[in-house]
Design an enzyme around this catalytic site. Structure first.
Site, PDB file in Angstrom:
ATOM      1  N   CYS A  84       0.909  -1.012   0.123  1.00  0.00           N
ATOM      2  CA  CYS A  84       0.033  -0.039  -0.189  1.00  0.00           C
ATOM      3  C   CYS A  84       0.913   1.145  -0.050  1.00  0.00           C
ATOM      4  O   CYS A  84       1.433   1.504  -0.984  1.00  0.00           O
ATOM      5  CB  CYS A  84      -0.860  -0.009   1.202  1.00  0.00           C
ATOM      6  N   HIS A 125      -3.446  -5.736   1.935  1.00  0.00           N
ATOM      7  CA  HIS A 125      -3.662  -5.959   3.365  1.00  0.00           C
ATOM      8  C   HIS A 125      -4.471  -7.324   3.562  1.00  0.00           C
ATOM      9  O   HIS A 125      -4.573  -8.063   2.609  1.00  0.00           O
ATOM     10  CB  HIS A 125      -4.206  -4.895   4.001  1.00  0.00           C
TER      11      HIS A 125
END
Length: 235
Positions: free
Chosen positions: A94, A192
């Protein structure tokens, strides 16, 4: 890998650990130890120098201001780039994924310099991507379909020096039908979950890059979690 132990370097947990991505370090350590590989996790805070002699470097997600601070400190330090240049494995998630690129956007979408490990450029999309993500990995990597949770507004363009990590089946990913990118032993992704507990095959890829061929492990809770998440996302 050095003579004593596999060194897993967890970079800037004080800035880049918003979404539990430290689980990537824990599962990588676990899967190495199950194979009898001695392992140590090195926590490198933003006030510390990044060691060059690590084997696997992990970066996680973070908010806008910590992301910018992390990028500036990593550029000034230079340790991560030197480690990648000598062949160490890197997994960046991310905000970390955007940081290891050439540029990324701040909260106004102004370009901020990245570390330059991947030929990618990230900006901000019109809408935030939130939800389950499923993608089919580039067959060259030998990793089965991956699953994770995305929560970002980033849109990432890959340059000719970077190969898409996977093709998106469910979710947004880079915003162009692909998710993540890689070059050499450097991988970036928006996943994630954390990514490695959900995707044991991806963890084992990093281990193979570092220590060579590894024996398979019997299916365990990681494989069961992956199957459950895939079923929930695809229906």
């Amino acid at each position: 890998m050095n003579d004593s132990a596999l060194r897993i370097v967890w970079i800037y947990p004080d800035l880049l650990s918003t979404y539990g991505d430290q689980g990537n370090a824990l599962i990588l350590e676990r899967r190495a130890r199950l194979r009898g590989i001695p392992t140590e996790i090195v926590h490198v805070h933003s006030s510390d120098a990044v060691p060059v002699e690590g084997d696997v470097y992990l970066l996680g997600g973070g908010e806008d201001r910590p992301q910018i601070l992390a990028a500036r400190r990593l550029i000034a330090d230079g340790g991560l780039k030197r480690a990648a240049e000598r062949g160490a494995a890197v997994l960046a998630i991310c905000a970390g994924y955007q940081i290891i690129g050439e540029t990324f956007g701040d909260d106004k979408d102004n370009p901020i310099a990245g570390v330059g490990l991947l030929d990618i450029r990230s900006g901000r999309g019109d809408r935030r991507a939130v939800g389950e993500l499923v993608a089919d990995v580039d067959p060259a990597l030998g990793v089965p379909r991956i699953t994770g949770f995305e929560n970002h507004q980033g849109r990432t363009q890959l340059g000719p020096g970077t190969t898409p990590l996977s093709r998106t089946v469910v979710g947004v990913g880079n915003g162009d039908g692909f998710e993540g990118g890689y070059a050499g032993h450097v991988v970036g992704s928006y996943l994630h979950g954390p990514a490695l507990p959900r995707n044991p095959g991806l963890a084992d890829l990093l281990l193979r890059w570092t220590v060579g061929e590894i024996p398979p492990l019997p299916p365990g809770w990681g494989e069961r979690l992956r199957e459950e998440r895939l079923a929930a996302a695809i229906g």
